[in-house]
Design a protein around this motif. Structure first.
Motif, PDB file in Angstrom:
ATOM      1  N   GLN A  37       0.831  -1.203   0.000  1.00  0.00           N
ATOM      2  CA  GLN A  37       0.000   0.000   0.000  1.00  0.00           C
ATOM      3  C   GLN A  37       0.868   1.255   0.000  1.00  0.00           C
ATOM      4  O   GLN A  37       0.562   2.220  -0.676  1.00  0.00           O
ATOM      5  N   VAL A  38       1.972   1.232   0.747  1.00  0.00           N
ATOM      6  CA  VAL A  38       2.925   2.352   0.722  1.00  0.00           C
ATOM      7  C   VAL A  38       3.446   2.542  -0.701  1.00  0.00           C
ATOM      8  O   VAL A  38       3.510   3.674  -1.205  1.00  0.00           O
ATOM      9  N   CYS A  39       3.797   1.456  -1.336  1.00  0.00           N
ATOM     10  CA  CYS A  39       4.287   1.530  -2.723  1.00  0.00           C
ATOM     11  C   CYS A  39       3.251   2.195  -3.613  1.00  0.00           C
ATOM     12  O   CYS A  39       3.583   3.059  -4.437  1.00  0.00           O
ATOM     13  N   GLU A  40       2.007   1.804  -3.445  1.00  0.00           N
ATOM     14  CA  GLU A  40       0.917   2.375  -4.229  1.00  0.00           C
ATOM     15  C   GLU A  40       0.752   3.869  -3.938  1.00  0.00           C
ATOM     16  O   GLU A  40       0.626   4.680  -4.857  1.00  0.00           O
ATOM     17  N   ASP A  46       3.668  -1.351 -10.923  1.00  0.00           N
ATOM     18  CA  ASP A  46       3.662  -2.816 -11.042  1.00  0.00           C
ATOM     19  C   ASP A  46       4.026  -3.487  -9.720  1.00  0.00           C
ATOM     20  O   ASP A  46       4.827  -4.426  -9.675  1.00  0.00           O
ATOM     21  N   THR A  47       3.424  -3.040  -8.635  1.00  0.00           N
ATOM     22  CA  THR A  47       3.706  -3.605  -7.319  1.00  0.00           C
ATOM     23  C   THR A  47       3.106  -4.998  -7.213  1.00  0.00           C
ATOM     24  O   THR A  47       1.935  -5.206  -7.530  1.00  0.00           O
ATOM     25  N   VAL A  48       3.940  -5.946  -6.781  1.00  0.00           N
ATOM     26  CA  VAL A  48       3.476  -7.316  -6.563  1.00  0.00           C
ATOM     27  C   VAL A  48       3.921  -7.784  -5.179  1.00  0.00           C
ATOM     28  O   VAL A  48       4.942  -7.345  -4.658  1.00  0.00           O
ATOM     29  N   VAL A  63       7.857  -8.103  -1.434  1.00  0.00           N
ATOM     30  CA  VAL A  63       7.114  -7.014  -2.046  1.00  0.00           C
ATOM     31  C   VAL A  63       8.065  -6.407  -3.066  1.00  0.00           C
ATOM     32  O   VAL A  63       9.197  -6.056  -2.734  1.00  0.00           O
ATOM     33  N   ILE A  64       7.604  -6.315  -4.312  1.00  0.00           N
ATOM     34  CA  ILE A  64       8.436  -5.817  -5.403  1.00  0.00           C
ATOM     35  C   ILE A  64       7.699  -4.661  -6.073  1.00  0.00           C
ATOM     36  O   ILE A  64       6.508  -4.786  -6.395  1.00  0.00           O
ATOM     37  N   THR A  65       8.413  -3.554  -6.276  1.00  0.00           N
ATOM     38  CA  THR A  65       7.823  -2.406  -6.959  1.00  0.00           C
ATOM     39  C   THR A  65       8.891  -1.678  -7.761  1.00  0.00           C
ATOM     40  O   THR A  65      10.083  -1.931  -7.579  1.00  0.00           O
ATOM     41  N   THR A  66       8.438  -0.796  -8.635  1.00  0.00           N
ATOM     42  CA  THR A  66       9.339  -0.010  -9.474  1.00  0.00           C
ATOM     43  C   THR A  66       9.106   1.467  -9.218  1.00  0.00           C
ATOM     44  O   THR A  66       7.966   1.924  -9.181  1.00  0.00           O
ATOM     45  N   GLY A  67      10.216   2.186  -9.045  1.00  0.00           N
ATOM     46  CA  GLY A  67      10.168   3.643  -8.931  1.00  0.00           C
ATOM     47  C   GLY A  67      10.849   4.257 -10.136  1.00  0.00           C
ATOM     48  O   GLY A  67      11.755   3.665 -10.717  1.00  0.00           O
ATOM     49  N   ARG A  70      15.461   8.042  -8.332  1.00  0.00           N
ATOM     50  CA  ARG A  70      16.111   7.696  -7.064  1.00  0.00           C
ATOM     51  C   ARG A  70      15.332   8.291  -5.893  1.00  0.00           C
ATOM     52  O   ARG A  70      15.167   7.660  -4.858  1.00  0.00           O
ATOM     53  N   ARG A  71      14.836   9.484  -6.083  1.00  0.00           N
ATOM     54  CA  ARG A  71      14.057  10.138  -5.028  1.00  0.00           C
ATOM     55  C   ARG A  71      12.809   9.321  -4.688  1.00  0.00           C
ATOM     56  O   ARG A  71      12.454   9.163  -3.523  1.00  0.00           O
ATOM     57  N   GLN A  72      12.151   8.801  -5.703  1.00  0.00           N
ATOM     58  CA  GLN A  72      10.962   7.982  -5.479  1.00  0.00           C
ATOM     59  C   GLN A  72      11.335   6.662  -4.802  1.00  0.00           C
ATOM     60  O   GLN A  72      10.639   6.212  -3.886  1.00  0.00           O
ATOM     61  N   LEU A  73      12.419   6.032  -5.229  1.00  0.00           N
ATOM     62  CA  LEU A  73      12.880   4.806  -4.584  1.00  0.00           C
ATOM     63  C   LEU A  73      13.110   5.053  -3.097  1.00  0.00           C
ATOM     64  O   LEU A  73      12.662   4.268  -2.253  1.00  0.00           O
ATOM     65  N   HIS A  74      13.785   6.142  -2.772  1.00  0.00           N
ATOM     66  CA  HIS A  74      14.073   6.478  -1.372  1.00  0.00           C
ATOM     67  C   HIS A  74      12.795   6.760  -0.595  1.00  0.00           C
ATOM     68  O   HIS A  74      12.666   6.337   0.555  1.00  0.00           O
ATOM     69  N   ALA A  75      11.858   7.474  -1.205  1.00  0.00           N
ATOM     70  CA  ALA A  75      10.601   7.795  -0.522  1.00  0.00           C
ATOM     71  C   ALA A  75       9.825   6.525  -0.175  1.00  0.00           C
ATOM     72  O   ALA A  75       9.310   6.388   0.942  1.00  0.00           O
ATOM     73  N   ILE A  76       9.757   5.597  -1.102  1.00  0.00           N
ATOM     74  CA  ILE A  76       9.059   4.327  -0.853  1.00  0.00           C
ATOM     75  C   ILE A  76       9.762   3.556   0.265  1.00  0.00           C
ATOM     76  O   ILE A  76       9.113   3.069   1.200  1.00  0.00           O
ATOM     77  N   ALA A  77      11.077   3.447   0.184  1.00  0.00           N
ATOM     78  CA  ALA A  77      11.839   2.706   1.194  1.00  0.00           C
ATOM     79  C   ALA A  77      11.708   3.359   2.567  1.00  0.00           C
ATOM     80  O   ALA A  77      11.477   2.671   3.577  1.00  0.00           O
TER      81      ALA A  77
END
Length: 149
Positions: A37-40, A46-48, A63-67, A70-77
């Protein structure tokens, strides 16, 4: 396999490789769905959620997702850390925070946040093709959904 006491027993080559209570696995599923849900919410693509309980005793869910940046990857993490911390599940380790693949281990759940190129290159869904895909918006695996929908 679930025995009569509500315990999931993992076997490989006839040997028991893990014993987990269904309540522990259910909590892990709920946490995996929270992370999805955080990923969403942070527009991961394509979160699975993959149920790997029958494949390995090391963890229960990926949980696998694509950002897209880099800023988005960090925000999700980072937000996943906050959500899991609120659940009392501290991150055990992290890797790749400065790369295109951030991997965070919460014990029973492992989060993978990829750039598009890294996700295509490593193709975890193909590598773990025997995993069961979870419909994470409702927290159910196809096998656990007996509603017939």
């Amino acid at each position: 396999m679930v025995d009569t006491t509500g315990t999931r027993v993992s076997k490989s080559g006839g040997n028991v490789t893990g014993i987990r209570s269904e309540s522990v696995i259910q909590t892990a599923l709920e946490n995996a769905c929270r992370i999805a849900q955080v990923c969403e919410e942070f527009r991961g693509q394509d979160t699975v959620v993959l149920d790997v309980t029958h494949i390995t005793p090391l963890f229960d869910y990926f949980v696998i997702t694509t950002g897209r940046s880099r800023r988005q990857l960090h925000a999700i993490a980072d937000q996943s850390d906050d959500v899991m911390d609120q659940q009392g599940s501290k991150r055990r380790s992290t890797a790749g925070y400065e790369t295109e693949w951030i991997c965070q281990d919460y014990g029973d759940v492992v989060l993978h946040v990829f750039s598009p190129a890294a996700r295509e290159q490593y193709s975890l869904e193909d590598l773990w093709a025997d995993a069961i895909r979870v419909e994470w918006s409702n927290g159910k695996t196809p096998e656990s959904d007996t509603s017939g929908e």
